[in-house]
Write an enzyme that holds these catalytic residues in place. Structure first.
Site, PDB file in Angstrom:
ATOM      1  N   TYR A  32       0.863  -1.186   0.000  1.00 49.12           N
ATOM      2  CA  TYR A  32       0.000   0.000   0.000  1.00 49.12           C
ATOM      3  C   TYR A  32       0.904   1.243   0.000  1.00 49.12           C
ATOM      4  O   TYR A  32       0.846   2.079   0.887  1.00 49.12           O
ATOM      5  CB  TYR A  32      -0.980   0.017   1.175  1.00 49.12           C
ATOM      6  N   HIS A  34       3.262   4.458  -0.482  1.00 47.07           N
ATOM      7  CA  HIS A  34       3.092   5.911  -0.554  1.00 47.07           C
ATOM      8  C   HIS A  34       4.456   6.521  -0.839  1.00 47.07           C
ATOM      9  O   HIS A  34       5.467   5.811  -0.950  1.00 47.07           O
ATOM     10  CB  HIS A  34       2.471   6.447   0.740  1.00 47.07           C
ATOM     11  N   GLU A  35       4.484   7.838  -0.908  1.00 46.98           N
ATOM     12  CA  GLU A  35       5.703   8.549  -1.283  1.00 46.98           C
ATOM     13  C   GLU A  35       6.870   8.245  -0.329  1.00 46.98           C
ATOM     14  O   GLU A  35       8.029   8.267  -0.740  1.00 46.98           O
ATOM     15  CB  GLU A  35       5.393  10.055  -1.338  1.00 46.98           C
ATOM     16  N   HIS A  37       7.570   5.296   1.077  1.00 51.60           N
ATOM     17  CA  HIS A  37       8.180   4.063   0.567  1.00 51.60           C
ATOM     18  C   HIS A  37       8.987   4.344  -0.701  1.00 51.60           C
ATOM     19  O   HIS A  37      10.088   3.823  -0.889  1.00 51.60           O
ATOM     20  CB  HIS A  37       7.106   3.036   0.195  1.00 51.60           C
ATOM     21  N   GLY A 147      12.975   3.355   7.076  1.00 52.12           N
ATOM     22  CA  GLY A 147      12.574   4.727   7.354  1.00 52.12           C
ATOM     23  C   GLY A 147      12.747   5.083   8.821  1.00 52.12           C
ATOM     24  O   GLY A 147      12.471   4.269   9.705  1.00 52.12           O
ATOM     25  N   ASP A 150       9.757   4.821  11.557  1.00 54.61           N
ATOM     26  CA  ASP A 150       9.652   3.742  12.538  1.00 54.61           C
ATOM     27  C   ASP A 150      10.992   3.675  13.273  1.00 54.61           C
ATOM     28  O   ASP A 150      11.803   2.777  13.034  1.00 54.61           O
ATOM     29  CB  ASP A 150       9.329   2.431  11.829  1.00 54.61           C
ATOM     30  N   GLN A 153      12.024   0.590  15.294  1.00 51.19           N
ATOM     31  CA  GLN A 153      12.258  -0.529  14.370  1.00 51.19           C
ATOM     32  C   GLN A 153      13.657  -0.452  13.771  1.00 51.19           C
ATOM     33  O   GLN A 153      14.367  -1.466  13.671  1.00 51.19           O
ATOM     34  CB  GLN A 153      11.196  -0.487  13.264  1.00 51.19           C
ATOM     35  N   SER A 186       0.694   4.121   5.548  1.00 49.01           N
ATOM     36  CA  SER A 186      -0.404   3.387   4.895  1.00 49.01           C
ATOM     37  C   SER A 186      -1.666   3.480   5.747  1.00 49.01           C
ATOM     38  O   SER A 186      -2.781   3.421   5.228  1.00 49.01           O
ATOM     39  CB  SER A 186      -0.013   1.914   4.713  1.00 49.01           C
ATOM     40  N   ARG A 187      -1.510   3.616   7.059  1.00 50.47           N
ATOM     41  CA  ARG A 187      -2.664   3.662   7.967  1.00 50.47           C
ATOM     42  C   ARG A 187      -3.404   4.999   7.912  1.00 50.47           C
ATOM     43  O   ARG A 187      -4.515   5.100   8.435  1.00 50.47           O
ATOM     44  CB  ARG A 187      -2.224   3.373   9.406  1.00 50.47           C
TER      45      ARG A 187
HETATM   46  P1  AMP Z   1       5.738  -0.317   6.191  1.00 41.88           P
HETATM   47  O1  AMP Z   1       5.206  -0.654   4.850  1.00 41.88           O
HETATM   48  O2  AMP Z   1       4.876   0.633   6.972  1.00 41.88           O
HETATM   49  O3  AMP Z   1       6.170  -1.521   6.983  1.00 41.88           O
HETATM   50  O4  AMP Z   1       7.074   0.504   5.950  1.00 41.88           O
HETATM   51  C1  AMP Z   1       8.108   0.000   5.141  1.00 41.88           C
HETATM   52  C2  AMP Z   1       9.306   0.890   5.267  1.00 41.88           C
HETATM   53  O5  AMP Z   1       8.963   2.215   4.871  1.00 41.88           O
HETATM   54  C3  AMP Z   1       9.835   0.995   6.715  1.00 41.88           C
HETATM   55  O6  AMP Z   1      11.247   1.046   6.686  1.00 41.88           O
HETATM   56  C4  AMP Z   1       9.260   2.311   7.175  1.00 41.88           C
HETATM   57  O7  AMP Z   1      10.013   2.929   8.190  1.00 41.88           O
HETATM   58  C5  AMP Z   1       9.307   3.117   5.902  1.00 41.88           C
HETATM   59  N1  AMP Z   1       8.363   4.221   5.946  1.00 41.88           N
HETATM   60  C6  AMP Z   1       7.027   4.160   6.178  1.00 41.88           C
HETATM   61  N2  AMP Z   1       6.493   5.396   6.177  1.00 41.88           N
HETATM   62  C7  AMP Z   1       7.517   6.258   5.974  1.00 41.88           C
HETATM   63  C8  AMP Z   1       7.628   7.678   5.888  1.00 41.88           C
HETATM   64  N3  AMP Z   1       6.562   8.459   6.020  1.00 41.88           N
HETATM   65  N4  AMP Z   1       8.844   8.205   5.676  1.00 41.88           N
HETATM   66  C9  AMP Z   1       9.937   7.426   5.542  1.00 41.88           C
HETATM   67  N5  AMP Z   1       9.910   6.084   5.608  1.00 41.88           N
HETATM   68  C10 AMP Z   1       8.709   5.507   5.823  1.00 41.88           C
END
Ligand code: AMP
Length: 282
Positions: A32, A34-35, A37, A147, A150, A153, A186-187
Site C-alpha cells: 500500500y 506511498h511517497e 516508501h 525509514g 519507525d 524498528q 499506509s494507515r
Molecule cells: P511499512 O510498509 O509501513 O512496513 O514501511 C516500510 C518501510 O517504509 C519501513 O522502513 C518504514 O520505516 C518506511 N516508511 C514508512 N512510512 C515512511 C515515511 N513516512 N517516511 C519514511 N519512511 C517511511
C-alpha cells in the site's frame, strides 16, 4: 520488472546476482505504497546495482486485537509504483510461503525493545526482527533501507544485524511527510477527513517539543507535559505513549544532555499513528 512469490525462486534470483559479485539493495515494505516508501526505493537505487522491494503484510508483527485483517492492500497499484521508481524485482510471498506449517523460529531483540512500541505492542518487534532476518536470508541484500518514521524498528534492525553478524548495511531515510506535516503512513487511509485534521497533533506536539528544547528546556517531564497538553486538544486523540528517549538505547531520559528522540504513539479514533523526531540541545 520481476515479481517472485516463492522463497526458492527469490533465493535463486539473488544467488545468480551474488555469483556475479554484483550488489543488491532491499527495501522491505508491507505494501500500500506511498511517497515515503518510494523515497526509500529512490535512495536504494543509488546504493546498489540491483534494487529489490518486498511486499509482505507480516502477520507475526500484529497483535491479536490489531489491524492485520483490514490492513490496506493493493498489489496492482504497488506493482506499477515499484516499476515506475526503478525496482528490478518484487518479492511478494504468501503467508504460507513465509510461515509454513510447523514454523517455529523467532528472533528476539532484547533491551532496545523494552519501551515505546515494544511495551505497547507485545511481540511486535519479535515479528519484525523475524521477518526481516528471513527477508535478508532470502533476498541476500548488501544494503537495506529503512525509514526513520519507525525509529525503534530501525534501532532494532541495526541491533539484530550487529548481534547476529549479518552482512547487511542498514541505511536510514528521514521521515517523509505530507505538505501539512503529517508523517506518511499506509494507515492514514483509515482516517476520516475530521480525523485527518486532528492527526496533525502528532507533528504539532513534536514541533512544540523542539521549540522548548530550542529555548533551553532540558527537563523531559516538562517537554512531555507540553506535548500531552497539545495532543489533549484533539477530541478524538488518545495517547498511547509520549516518550523522550536516548537515541541509541531507546531508554527514557530525564534530561536532554545533547541529543534525544521524542517518540509518540497516538490513537486518532481507532487508528494508531506513530511519529518521532530528534531533539538536539542547541
Ligand atoms: P511499512 O510498509 O509501513 O512496513 O514501511 C516500510 C518501510 O517504509 C519501513 O522502513 C518504514 O520505516 C518506511 N516508511 C514508512 N512510512 C515512511 C515515511 N513516512 N517516511 C519514511 N519512511 C517511511
Amino acid at each position: 520488472m520481476d515479481v517472485i512469490t516463492t522463497v526458492r525462486g527469490m533465493k535463486e534470483y539473488a544467488r545468480a546476482i551474488k555469483d556475479r559479485r554484483e550488489t543488491i539493495c532491499l527495501v522491505p515494505t508491507m505494501g500500500y505504497l506511498h511517497e515515503g516508501h518510494l523515497e526509500l526505493m529512490r535512495k536504494g537505487r543509488t546504493l546498489a546495482r540491483h534494487l529489490f522491494a518486498s511486499i509482505f503484510v507480516n502477520p507475526t508483527q500484529f497483535g491479536p486485537s490489531e489491524d492485520l485483517a483490514r490492513y490496506p492492500r493493493d498489489f496492482e497499484r504497488d506493482r506499477r509504483l515499484c516499476e515506475d521508481v526503478g525496482v528490478e524485482c518484487i518479492f511478494y510471498p504468501s503467508v504460507e510461503e513465509m510461515y509454513p506449517a510447523s514454523y517455529s523460529t523467532y528472533v528476539d531483540v532484547e533491551g532496545v525493545t523494552r519501551h515505546l512500541c515494544g511495551a505497547s505492542r507485545p511481540g511486535h518487534f519479535r515479528g519484525v526482527a523475524t521477518v526481516v532476518a528471513k527477508l535478508f536470508n532470502i533476498c541476500m541484500p548488501d544494503v537495506a533501507v529503512f525509514g526513520e518514521k519507525d525509529y525503534q524498528q530501525l534501532v532494532v534492525i541495526r541491533r539484530m544485524v550487529r548481534d547476529l553478524d549479518m552482512d547487511v548495511q542498514v541505511v536510514a531515510h528521514p521521515t517523509v511527510r505530507e505538505s501539512d506535516g503529517l508523517a506518511m503512513s499506509s494507515r492514514n487511509t483509515y482516517l476520516t477527513p475530521q480525523q485527518r485534521m486532528e492527526a496533525l497533533v502528532l507533528k504539532k506536539a513534536i514541533d512544540r517539543a523542539k521549540e522548548l528544547v530550542g529555548q533551553g528546556e532540558r527537563d523531559t517531564s516538562r517537554i512531555k507535559k507540553a506535548a500531552l497538553d497539545l495532543i489533549g486538544e484533539a477530541p478524538s486523540a488518545s495517547v498511547d505513549y509520549v516518550e523522550i528517549v536516548d537515541p541509541d538505547t531507546v531508554e527514557p531520559v530525564g534530561t536532554i544532555d545533547d541529543r534525544a528522540v521524542i517518540a509518540l504513539a497516538v490513537r486518532i479514533g481507532s487508528t494508531r499513528l506513530i511519529d518521532n523526531a530528534e531533539l538536539k540541545a542547541p
